[in-house]
Scaffold this active site. Structure first.
Site, PDB file in Angstrom:
ATOM      1  N   ASP A   1      25.957  32.013  40.575  1.00 43.85           N
ATOM      2  CA  ASP A   1      26.580  32.973  41.490  1.00 43.85           C
ATOM      3  C   ASP A   1      26.646  32.423  42.907  1.00 43.85           C
ATOM      4  OD1 ASP A   1      27.611  35.540  42.370  1.00 43.85           O
ATOM      5  OD2 ASP A   1      25.606  35.946  43.152  1.00 43.85           O
TER       6      ASP A   1
ATOM      7  N   ARG B   1      43.906  38.884  46.634  1.00 46.15           N
ATOM      8  CA  ARG B   1      42.528  38.852  47.103  1.00 46.15           C
ATOM      9  C   ARG B   1      41.573  38.332  46.044  1.00 46.15           C
ATOM     10  NH1 ARG B   1      41.308  44.687  48.447  1.00 46.15           N
ATOM     11  NH2 ARG B   1      39.244  43.836  48.835  1.00 46.15           N
ATOM     12  N   LYS B   2      42.059  37.980  44.875  1.00 47.28           N
ATOM     13  CA  LYS B   2      41.216  37.512  43.782  1.00 47.28           C
ATOM     14  C   LYS B   2      41.075  35.992  43.823  1.00 47.28           C
ATOM     15  CE  LYS B   2      42.497  41.244  40.615  1.00 47.28           C
ATOM     16  NZ  LYS B   2      43.089  41.559  39.278  1.00 47.28           N
TER      17      LYS B   2
END
Length: 261
Positions: free
Chosen positions: A176, A221-222
């Site tokens: 992450d 925005r991805k």
């Protein structure tokens, strides 16, 4: 009647003159206090320390050598988010092998509304464990042209799951963080929307791993990313992952719980 005119004392005074009053010493100005030392610079944790193994140091030197040509940059890593923010630390630039700096990518987290009044009370999750070598030991390198990030990672004994092996949650945390940092460098402030991880082989505590991630594409925005984790020597593939991160709207105020890890 004074009778000392011809005595030894009188002859001594006559030869040397009357004694003079001692000269007055001019008052000296008070000594100036030395200039106050400025705040101690924050520690950069993405450099070798006593907890790094010989293999970790070797592969770090190899990756650091890649920065000499200028395409790759080492990313400093501090314990507190505020030191990564513009104006939060004079070291808000990423450094190459010879100390040359390159522009820093936008930061993943900014100080949200309602944050604690004393930022020193917070810590980045991956830098929260005290003691070199006990938790997450890692260093990141970014290539802007390739939109690619390499993260050298050595899990410490406080990240244990099964005896002698790294906890799956610790592996997910590193994935992450690596993909999120890559997304930040490409798109600005982001939040994790989805992580999908395939665990292929366990990671022993103390082993040196290399996370190789990249931004695959941007859609509005991805930000879509992928990575794999292999042993630093390249002989074993330990995990594969894909991630979706959403670029935050800078015109909207983000609540504190949405500030990101």
């Amino acid at each position: 009647m004074w009778r000392g005119g011809g005595g030894p004392a009188w002859r001594a005074l006559a030869a040397g003159g009357w004694p003079r009053a001692p000269a007055r010493r001019r008052p000296q100005p008070p000594a100036r206090a030395p200039p106050a030392a400025g705040p101690e610079p924050p520690r950069d944790y993405a450099v070798p320390n006593a907890g790094w193994s010989g293999a970790m140091r070797h592969h770090y030197g190899r990756l650091l050598g890649m920065t000499a040509a200028g395409a790759w940059a080492r990313l400093p890593s501090y314990r507190n988010t505020r030191h990564h923010l513009p104006g939060g630390c004079s070291r808000g630039r990423r450094h190459g092998a010879r100390g040359a700096s390159v522009p820093a990518p936008p930061d993943r987290a900014a100080v949200p509304a309602g944050a604690p009044a004393t930022p020193g009370d917070t810590r980045l999750f991956l830098r929260a464990i005290e003691g070199d070598g006990r938790g997450f030991e890692y260093a990141m390198f970014f290539n802007a042209a390739e939109r690619r990030l390499l993260c050298l990672f050595q899990p410490g004994p406080y990240l244990e799951g099964h005896p002698g092996l790294t906890h799956g949650g610790a592996i997910a945390t590193v994935i992450d963080s690596a993909l999120g940092t890559c997304a930040v460098a490409v798109a600005g402030r982001v939040m994790t929307a989805n992580l999908s991880i395939d665990y292929l082989a366990p990671i022993p505590l103390g082993a040196v791993m290399l996370v190789d991630g990249r931004a695959e594409r941007l859609e509005g925005r991805k930000v879509f990313l992928s990575c794999h984790i292999q042993s630093a020597g390249g002989d074993t593939l330990h995990a594969r992952a894909t991630g979706l991160f959403i670029r935050l709207d800078p015109t909207k105020q983000q609540p504190q719980e949405d500030s990101g890890p």
